[in-house]
Enzyme design. Sequence first.
Site, PDB file in Angstrom:
ATOM      1  N   GLU A   1     106.122  -7.445 -35.289  1.00  0.00           N
ATOM      2  CA  GLU A   1     105.038  -6.479 -35.253  1.00  0.00           C
ATOM      3  C   GLU A   1     105.510  -5.056 -35.530  1.00  0.00           C
ATOM      4  OE1 GLU A   1     101.898  -8.555 -32.254  1.00  0.00           O
ATOM      5  OE2 GLU A   1     103.589  -7.575 -31.314  1.00  0.00           O
TER       6      GLU A   1
ATOM      7  N   CYS B   1     106.149   2.520 -35.174  1.00  0.00           N
ATOM      8  CA  CYS B   1     107.112   1.808 -34.325  1.00  0.00           C
ATOM      9  C   CYS B   1     107.451   0.500 -35.045  1.00  0.00           C
ATOM     10  CB  CYS B   1     106.448   1.550 -32.972  1.00  0.00           C
ATOM     11  SG  CYS B   1     107.443   0.574 -31.855  1.00  0.00           S
TER      12      CYS B   1
ATOM     13  N   CYS C   1     114.640 -11.103 -29.315  1.00  0.00           N
ATOM     14  CA  CYS C   1     115.733 -10.240 -28.873  1.00  0.00           C
ATOM     15  C   CYS C   1     116.600 -11.038 -27.919  1.00  0.00           C
ATOM     16  CB  CYS C   1     115.194  -8.997 -28.167  1.00  0.00           C
ATOM     17  SG  CYS C   1     116.511  -7.868 -27.656  1.00  0.00           S
TER      18      CYS C   1
ATOM     19  N   CYS D   1     115.669  -8.469 -21.433  1.00  0.00           N
ATOM     20  CA  CYS D   1     115.265  -7.620 -20.304  1.00  0.00           C
ATOM     21  C   CYS D   1     114.088  -8.261 -19.574  1.00  0.00           C
ATOM     22  CB  CYS D   1     114.888  -6.228 -20.781  1.00  0.00           C
ATOM     23  SG  CYS D   1     116.245  -5.396 -21.605  1.00  0.00           S
TER      24      CYS D   1
ATOM     25  N   CYS E   1     110.311  -7.230 -20.466  1.00  0.00           N
ATOM     26  CA  CYS E   1     109.961  -7.095 -21.885  1.00  0.00           C
ATOM     27  C   CYS E   1     109.498  -8.429 -22.446  1.00  0.00           C
ATOM     28  CB  CYS E   1     111.170  -6.579 -22.657  1.00  0.00           C
ATOM     29  SG  CYS E   1     110.930  -6.579 -24.443  1.00  0.00           S
TER      30      CYS E   1
ATOM     31  N   SER F   1     116.248   3.310 -30.648  1.00  0.00           N
ATOM     32  CA  SER F   1     116.193   3.056 -29.213  1.00  0.00           C
ATOM     33  C   SER F   1     117.106   1.878 -28.904  1.00  0.00           C
ATOM     34  CB  SER F   1     114.753   2.730 -28.810  1.00  0.00           C
ATOM     35  OG  SER F   1     114.680   2.394 -27.443  1.00  0.00           O
TER      36      SER F   1
ATOM     37  N   CYS G   1     104.182  -0.393 -25.502  1.00  0.00           N
ATOM     38  CA  CYS G   1     105.610  -0.715 -25.369  1.00  0.00           C
ATOM     39  C   CYS G   1     105.789  -2.035 -24.651  1.00  0.00           C
ATOM     40  CB  CYS G   1     106.321   0.308 -24.506  1.00  0.00           C
ATOM     41  SG  CYS G   1     106.312   1.922 -25.166  1.00  0.00           S
TER      42      CYS G   1
HETATM   43  N1  SAH Z   1     115.587  -2.940 -27.785  1.00  0.00           N
HETATM   44  C1  SAH Z   1     115.413  -1.546 -27.794  1.00  0.00           C
HETATM   45  C2  SAH Z   1     114.168  -1.095 -28.506  1.00  0.00           C
HETATM   46  C3  SAH Z   1     112.920  -1.898 -28.323  1.00  0.00           C
HETATM   47  S1  SAH Z   1     112.120  -1.817 -26.768  1.00  0.00           S
HETATM   48  C4  SAH Z   1     115.435  -1.010 -26.377  1.00  0.00           C
HETATM   49  O1  SAH Z   1     115.366  -1.783 -25.440  1.00  0.00           O
HETATM   50  O2  SAH Z   1     115.566   0.196 -26.233  1.00  0.00           O
HETATM   51  C5  SAH Z   1     111.398  -0.187 -26.756  1.00  0.00           C
HETATM   52  C6  SAH Z   1     111.159   0.364 -25.368  1.00  0.00           C
HETATM   53  O3  SAH Z   1     110.086  -0.326 -24.710  1.00  0.00           O
HETATM   54  C7  SAH Z   1     112.368   0.228 -24.477  1.00  0.00           C
HETATM   55  O4  SAH Z   1     112.604   1.383 -23.731  1.00  0.00           O
HETATM   56  C8  SAH Z   1     111.947  -0.899 -23.596  1.00  0.00           C
HETATM   57  O5  SAH Z   1     112.691  -0.927 -22.439  1.00  0.00           O
HETATM   58  C9  SAH Z   1     110.482  -0.607 -23.389  1.00  0.00           C
HETATM   59  N2  SAH Z   1     109.756  -1.743 -22.844  1.00  0.00           N
HETATM   60  C10 SAH Z   1     110.025  -3.045 -23.006  1.00  0.00           C
HETATM   61  N3  SAH Z   1     109.123  -3.808 -22.353  1.00  0.00           N
HETATM   62  C11 SAH Z   1     108.252  -2.971 -21.757  1.00  0.00           C
HETATM   63  C12 SAH Z   1     107.064  -3.165 -20.969  1.00  0.00           C
HETATM   64  N4  SAH Z   1     106.616  -4.377 -20.684  1.00  0.00           N
HETATM   65  N5  SAH Z   1     106.421  -2.071 -20.545  1.00  0.00           N
HETATM   66  C13 SAH Z   1     106.855  -0.835 -20.878  1.00  0.00           C
HETATM   67  N6  SAH Z   1     107.943  -0.591 -21.631  1.00  0.00           N
HETATM   68  C14 SAH Z   1     108.646  -1.653 -22.074  1.00  0.00           C
HETATM   69 FE1  SF4 Z   2     115.372  -6.477 -26.233  1.00  0.00          FE
HETATM   70 FE2  SF4 Z   2     114.655  -3.912 -25.907  1.00  0.00          FE
HETATM   71 FE3  SF4 Z   2     113.086  -5.926 -25.026  1.00  0.00          FE
HETATM   72 FE4  SF4 Z   2     115.383  -5.412 -23.797  1.00  0.00          FE
HETATM   73  S1  SF4 Z   2     113.607  -4.048 -23.924  1.00  0.00           S
HETATM   74  S2  SF4 Z   2     114.608  -7.441 -24.372  1.00  0.00           S
HETATM   75  S3  SF4 Z   2     116.660  -4.820 -25.492  1.00  0.00           S
HETATM   76  S4  SF4 Z   2     113.579  -5.464 -27.123  1.00  0.00           S
END
Ligand code: SAH
Ligand code: SF4
Length: 382
Positions: free
Chosen positions: A91, A104, A111, A115, A118, A197, A348
Amino acid sequence: MTANLLDFDLGGLAAFCERLGEKRFRAVQLFRWIHQKGASRFEDMTDLARSLREKLPGVCEIRGLPVLSQQESSDGTIKWLFDVGGGNAVEAVFIPEDDRGTLCISSQAGCAVGCRFCSTGHQGFSRNLTSGEIVAQLWFAEHFLRERFKTTERVISNVVMMGMGEPLQNYAALVPALRVMLDDHGYGLSRRRLTVSTSGVVPLMDRLSEDCPTALAVSLHAPNDALRDHLVPLNRKYPLAELMAACLRYLPAAPRDFITFEYCMLDGVNDQPEHAQQLLDLIRGRSPAYQGPAVPCKLNLIPFNPFPDSGLKCSPRAAVTAFAEVLNRAGVVTTVRKTRGDDIAAACGQLAGDVLDRTNAAERMARRRVVPVRVVASSGEA
Ligand code: SAH
Ligand code: SF4
């Protein structure tokens, strides 16, 4: 398969043209047709020598990504789902604001970092995108939007690598893509308006600062190692002390004189007053996790965007405000990210795409205990 010209930065395209016996200025012409005018057919490139126009279709093409769907939010945010083949989709999201247009972009199908909070991470990892697939998201969106707004002016002024995937774990494809975005013959973005990021791939932060420094956002999410190990598993490999030191090393070459720390606010997990104080100590280099020079930074608090089966909740508004106040009062510029496009799941962390998990991460996640994380939070290094 024939070469995809979207894969090349200008240097790569010049080398490709040279192999065809063509001069560098032909590569510049071609590059401008593709990226500045959005051309996808060689016959439309009227100022290219006819001989070249006829030669190109046999050896290369301009291969964008098929759009599987397009959703528009009531706030103007647009989300596209692109087919990257093999049952995977990624996306990209356009976020219009008064003074800028931000896109974005995704860097991977899925990934591998995994995390907790996420949605992409929960799906597991399928594969890296190619440079062409990364660029194709911008190429499509920019020219779609110009047509939509009936303009020949640039619509997208900012790009953030904050879609699906960990960009630094796809480094080889990322760097040429960034160069296309920065090139004056390409999209001409300013380095300050192009943000990578990362969840903290320390050695590649160092390489990025040498190869192609852009603005850097670091996904922190926790002020101590115990909690960060749990929320961002990559922390076990690159703990906070190393991450903070890498941030400091990044800054001299960076286009901005601060790092943006992202911090996703999770109810009862990382949003308590003691976490705010620990975060302050961390940034100042006076925490058990990191002792050293203070890291010049801004802090961006992201209210958690829920998705099915996360087992987590967004912090209450009052907790977010109180947290921000502790940091702001101490002189750390702290903002709360506005949620955009939540009616189309474009916020996000909600970018789920449609990924065939090749690692069974989804199953692993489901087996792992998700809550209560509170226990871990209080075992930190307060
Ligand atoms: N992998 C990279 C970039 C993609 S995620 C990273 O982790 O930085 C982009 C941002 O969205 C990151 O700061 C991530 O931690 C945040 N993010 C991921 N899942 C989220 C969620 N469910 N709610 C809010 N922010 C989230
Ligand atoms: Fe991957 Fe970024 Fe999501 Fe963490 S927050 S799982 S690094 S996309």
